[in-house]
Each structure stands twice: as structure tokens, then as C-alpha cells.
Design an enzyme around this catalytic site. Sequence first.
Site, PDB file in Angstrom:
ATOM      1  N   CYS A 139      73.600  18.243 -59.392  1.00  0.00           N
ATOM      2  CA  CYS A 139      74.262  17.917 -58.081  1.00  0.00           C
ATOM      3  C   CYS A 139      75.670  18.017 -58.218  1.00  0.00           C
ATOM      4  O   CYS A 139      76.304  17.985 -56.977  1.00  0.00           O
ATOM      5  CB  CYS A 139      73.918  16.518 -57.738  1.00  0.00           C
ATOM      6  N   LYS A 171      61.634   4.675 -63.853  1.00  0.00           N
ATOM      7  CA  LYS A 171      60.448   5.557 -63.295  1.00  0.00           C
ATOM      8  C   LYS A 171      61.251   7.097 -63.623  1.00  0.00           C
ATOM      9  O   LYS A 171      62.025   7.565 -62.551  1.00  0.00           O
ATOM     10  CB  LYS A 171      60.214   5.389 -61.759  1.00  0.00           C
ATOM     11  N   PRO A 172      60.928   7.799 -64.582  1.00  0.00           N
ATOM     12  CA  PRO A 172      61.427   9.336 -64.691  1.00  0.00           C
ATOM     13  C   PRO A 172      60.731  10.261 -63.809  1.00  0.00           C
ATOM     14  O   PRO A 172      59.583  10.040 -63.459  1.00  0.00           O
ATOM     15  CB  PRO A 172      61.262   9.396 -66.161  1.00  0.00           C
ATOM     16  N   ALA A 173      61.250  11.227 -63.631  1.00  0.00           N
ATOM     17  CA  ALA A 173      60.728  12.375 -62.808  1.00  0.00           C
ATOM     18  C   ALA A 173      59.381  12.799 -63.376  1.00  0.00           C
ATOM     19  O   ALA A 173      59.329  12.891 -64.524  1.00  0.00           O
ATOM     20  CB  ALA A 173      61.556  13.627 -62.654  1.00  0.00           C
ATOM     21  N   GLU A 190      73.505   7.866 -56.607  1.00  0.00           N
ATOM     22  CA  GLU A 190      74.014   9.025 -57.105  1.00  0.00           C
ATOM     23  C   GLU A 190      73.197  10.234 -56.240  1.00  0.00           C
ATOM     24  O   GLU A 190      72.053  10.529 -56.577  1.00  0.00           O
ATOM     25  CB  GLU A 190      74.149   9.031 -58.392  1.00  0.00           C
ATOM     26  N   TRP A 210      64.959  14.974 -62.725  1.00  0.00           N
ATOM     27  CA  TRP A 210      64.021  15.997 -63.847  1.00  0.00           C
ATOM     28  C   TRP A 210      65.448  16.846 -64.404  1.00  0.00           C
ATOM     29  O   TRP A 210      65.287  17.280 -65.353  1.00  0.00           O
ATOM     30  CB  TRP A 210      63.086  16.841 -63.384  1.00  0.00           C
ATOM     31  N   ASN A 211      66.523  16.902 -63.757  1.00  0.00           N
ATOM     32  CA  ASN A 211      67.606  17.952 -64.382  1.00  0.00           C
ATOM     33  C   ASN A 211      68.332  17.570 -65.457  1.00  0.00           C
ATOM     34  O   ASN A 211      68.817  18.329 -66.059  1.00  0.00           O
ATOM     35  CB  ASN A 211      68.467  18.550 -62.967  1.00  0.00           C
ATOM     36  N   GLY A 218      69.133  11.178 -57.289  1.00  0.00           N
ATOM     37  CA  GLY A 218      68.463  12.207 -56.578  1.00  0.00           C
ATOM     38  C   GLY A 218      68.669  12.593 -55.167  1.00  0.00           C
ATOM     39  O   GLY A 218      69.953  12.647 -55.134  1.00  0.00           O
ATOM     40  N   SER A 219      68.120  13.049 -54.389  1.00  0.00           N
ATOM     41  CA  SER A 219      68.401  13.523 -53.208  1.00  0.00           C
ATOM     42  C   SER A 219      69.048  12.480 -52.337  1.00  0.00           C
ATOM     43  O   SER A 219      68.262  11.440 -52.286  1.00  0.00           O
ATOM     44  CB  SER A 219      67.326  14.365 -52.507  1.00  0.00           C
TER      45      SER A 219
HETATM   46  C1  SIN Z   1      73.428  15.485 -61.772  1.00  0.00           C
HETATM   47  O1  SIN Z   1      73.560  16.842 -61.644  1.00  0.00           O
HETATM   48  O2  SIN Z   1      72.760  14.414 -61.221  1.00  0.00           O
HETATM   49  C2  SIN Z   1      74.341  14.852 -63.077  1.00  0.00           C
HETATM   50  C3  SIN Z   1      75.255  15.765 -63.391  1.00  0.00           C
HETATM   51  C4  SIN Z   1      76.116  15.455 -64.641  1.00  0.00           C
HETATM   52  O3  SIN Z   1      75.835  14.276 -65.087  1.00  0.00           O
HETATM   53  O4  SIN Z   1      76.859  16.068 -65.022  1.00  0.00           O
END
Ligand code: SIN
Length: 484
Positions: free
Chosen positions: A283, A173-175, A249, A149-150, A227-228
Site C-alpha cells: 500500500c 485473523k490473518p488473510a 492502515e 496477505w501482502n 487492508g483496503s
Molecule cells: C503494507 O503494504 O500494508 C505495508 C507495507 C510496509 O510496511 O512497508
Amino acid sequence: MKATDLPAHDLLKDFLTGEGVEVTNPSDLSHLAYVKDCKADDVRDAIGRAEAALPDWRDRNVKERADILRAWFEAIMARKEDLARLMTLEQGKVITESRGEVEYGASFVEWFGEEAKRVYGDHIPSHDTDKRMVVIKQAVGVVAAITPWNFPIAMITRKISPALAAGCTVVVKPAALTPLCALAIMKLAHEAGVPEDAFITLTSSDAATVGEELCKSSTVRKLSFTGSTKVGKILAEQSASTLKKLSMELGGNAPFIVFDDADIDAAVEGAIACKFRNAGQTCVCANRVMVQDGIYDEFMAKFRDAVAALKVGDGLDDDMEIGPLVEEAAVDKVEELVEDATSRGGELIGGGRMEGRDGWFYRPGIIDGATTDMRLAEEEIFGPIAPVFRFSSDEEAMEIANDTAVGLAAYFYSRDIGRIWRVAEALEYGMVGINAPSVSTELAPFGGVKESGFGREGSKYGVEEYVEIKALHFGGIGEALPRR
Ligand code: SIN
């Protein structure tokens, strides 16, 4: 907000339902929309359709796929403002960042449309005069993408564009928190010429069921997940029975190290940009700010002022720099980590849940005197709190920085070229920002080491995740023809 008042309503109207997954605005908790809540049957149906669409898409002339991606890029850019407003409404990030993310997301579509023409193979010099060998690269097949979602647009385009460029079909599949941007950009892709069944989006509140169906399907030949680390491990286990190709990732715990020879103003500015992007919910955000003894006080004085000046509020207001967190659980998690840190001797400067508002706001703050026994030394904060650790030597800095199970992004500030090389080589991370607070661009490989996962997104490496290598051995070539 009435559904018809949603930005990009024309793109969304076919997907809005009267029940299902409810989308709300984290800034004031108002209802935005309902979208379909897909179940296991929908996943199986989508995989079947993506499989049926594969031969046509895969076998198209590469220039045609490139042209369609170009048209999709242009369509996203033409709707930048609508998409940005939609993103701020459903995700919360401030509008300037949403505009930036629409451009960032579109940049992957543009880049991989161009890269479609450069999925080159190899000619291998032969060990036998009667034989020849070449390597060709072919689309891996049906691809599944599970996205967070971020970054509701960029994390989709970073996966889907190389997949489509290589000739794969995709099920996304989006958040559940941010399905609207996902549906809007899919609609733009279809309008640009991507066949409907070559790019399918499954909105669902049941991530576990959808994820398991995608992982266990033998038709799905590739899964790309952002994701996590915890969920990444589950998906990797579920994918083991079909041995599909994976890109993971996963979580980060970025150190942001300021050495005593750094340009302190640049380091403060960088720390603000790196830590507080998307209210700390990325992340690759600085999770641990580390400052060397000799400049600690000067850095802290400037950093405190800069953090205190950050404007927090509704993301649609052009002046705001920090929007709400995405949901209540995010605020609870930040509170827990802060409580743990202060109980272990850290001093909280600023920070705290914003009372008297309906949305999920948390004021930006600093933990002065952070130590490695605090939970936030190992856990992703995913919120606007910057713990600051003190260190004295390069060796100690590396010891702290690398003392984590994950290795996504790291940053450091120094002006000594020898130290820069030594530190850059010693950091156990997939991406390193050197006097630079951002590593996010379509031009460079994005991804981590250790439990931050594997695979790279963006750049010339990104498309490799969506192709299989095939070696062709030609025999019976015969004697060489006479040549002058
Ligand atoms: C992420 O937080 O998963 C990606 C951040 C980014 O692409 O800069």
C-alpha cells in the site's frame, strides 16, 4: 508438496487439517496445505479465552513481558530461512524479499519488547496544594487484529508486539491466502513464553463473519486493521456500537515525484525499488510516478531499461526480482487498469499477463503518458505497472499529488533544500520519502491521513494505540512538610 515437506513443518503440524481453508502456491497453483476454517462460534470462543488470559498477562512484571518478546524475536530470527521459504511459497514474493520481511517483522518484536519498559505516564503540576495528579497508561484489554496477505508476518508483528508489550491479549485473523506464516510465528511466540490464550490466531475463509464478530464484541476493546479503505469503512461502522479503539492502515495512492533538479540515477533506482517491491503489491508502493518536463525523456529512457531488466519468475529462485501476483483476481485487476489507461491514450511499454505458466505472473511494465482521467490515477494498482505522469511546475505537481482521497505515503526526489521543505510540507500524506524510496522501519511511525485511515504503527507512537490513559487525582495531601 507433501505437508511434511513444508518449511517450518514442525511449527505448523498441529494446525494442518485435511480440509478447510486451502493454501496454494501462486507461482504454480500447487496445493500446499489445509488449515481450519473458523466460524462465528470459534471467534466467540477465542474472544472468551483471550479475555480469561488477560489478567495474568496484563499483571505480569513488565520485564517478564519484555524478556518473552525478546525470546520470540530471537526465535523468529533463528528460523529466518524456513519462514522466508514458507512466505515465498504461500504469498509468492521473491525469496530475497521474504528474508527481508522476516527481519522486518522480527524488528517490531524486538523494538516493542524494548518499548514495554517505556510505557511512561506523567506527573501533572497541581492547581491545588492539597492535591496531586498523575497519568498512568494501562493495557486497553482484548485486542483484535485483522491482517493482509501482502506482508504475512510483518503486519502481524507490527500490531501484536505493541499489544503484548502493553499487556493486552490478542486475537488475530490473518488473510485466508497466507495463514501458514501467521500460524508459524504464533507457535514461535507460544514457545517463547506468550501464553496460548494471550495470542490466538483464527484462520478462516469467511473474513466478513469473523470481522463482524470481532467488531461487534464488547469484550474486544481495540481493533487494528490493515487492508483496503472499503473494508476499513465497514469495520469502523461495525465497531461503532461498541465504540472500541481503532487503528486503520488503509489504502494508498503514492505519488513518486521526480523534480528536474533530482539525481536521475538515484530516482530511477528508487522508483524501481518503490514500485516493484512485492511485485507492486504494497500500500506504500509508488502508484503514480510523476516526472518534471525538463528531465522526462532522460528519466524515461533509464526507467524503461531498468524495468525491462527485471527478472520475473518463481520466487524461490534466488535470482528473481518479481514473483507472481497473489491470485488471479489481482492479475485481472491490473489488466483492467491497463486496458482503461491505454484506451485513454497511455502507451503500454512491457507489461502483460504471462501466458503459458500455471502461476499468476504479470510482466512489469510502464504506462507512458499517464493522465489524471485514468482509473489508475485514483485506484491502487497493486501490481507491477508504473504509470508515468508529466508535470511542469511545483504547483502542478502538488495539485496532482494531493488530488486523491487517500494519503498514506509519498516520495519525491530533489536536491534543492528550499523546494524539499516546501514540497514535504505541502504533501497531504502520513509519510514522505525524500530522496528515499522506503518509509518502512520499526523506528518511525507508519500510517496515513485522509481515507488512508488513522493510528500509527511502529516507533514510540505505536504502543500508544494499545493503552488507555487514566488520570489519578489525589486529594488530602495536606500541608507541605518543612524543608531546608
Ligand atoms: C503494507 O503494504 O500494508 C505495508 C507495507 C510496509 O510496511 O512497508
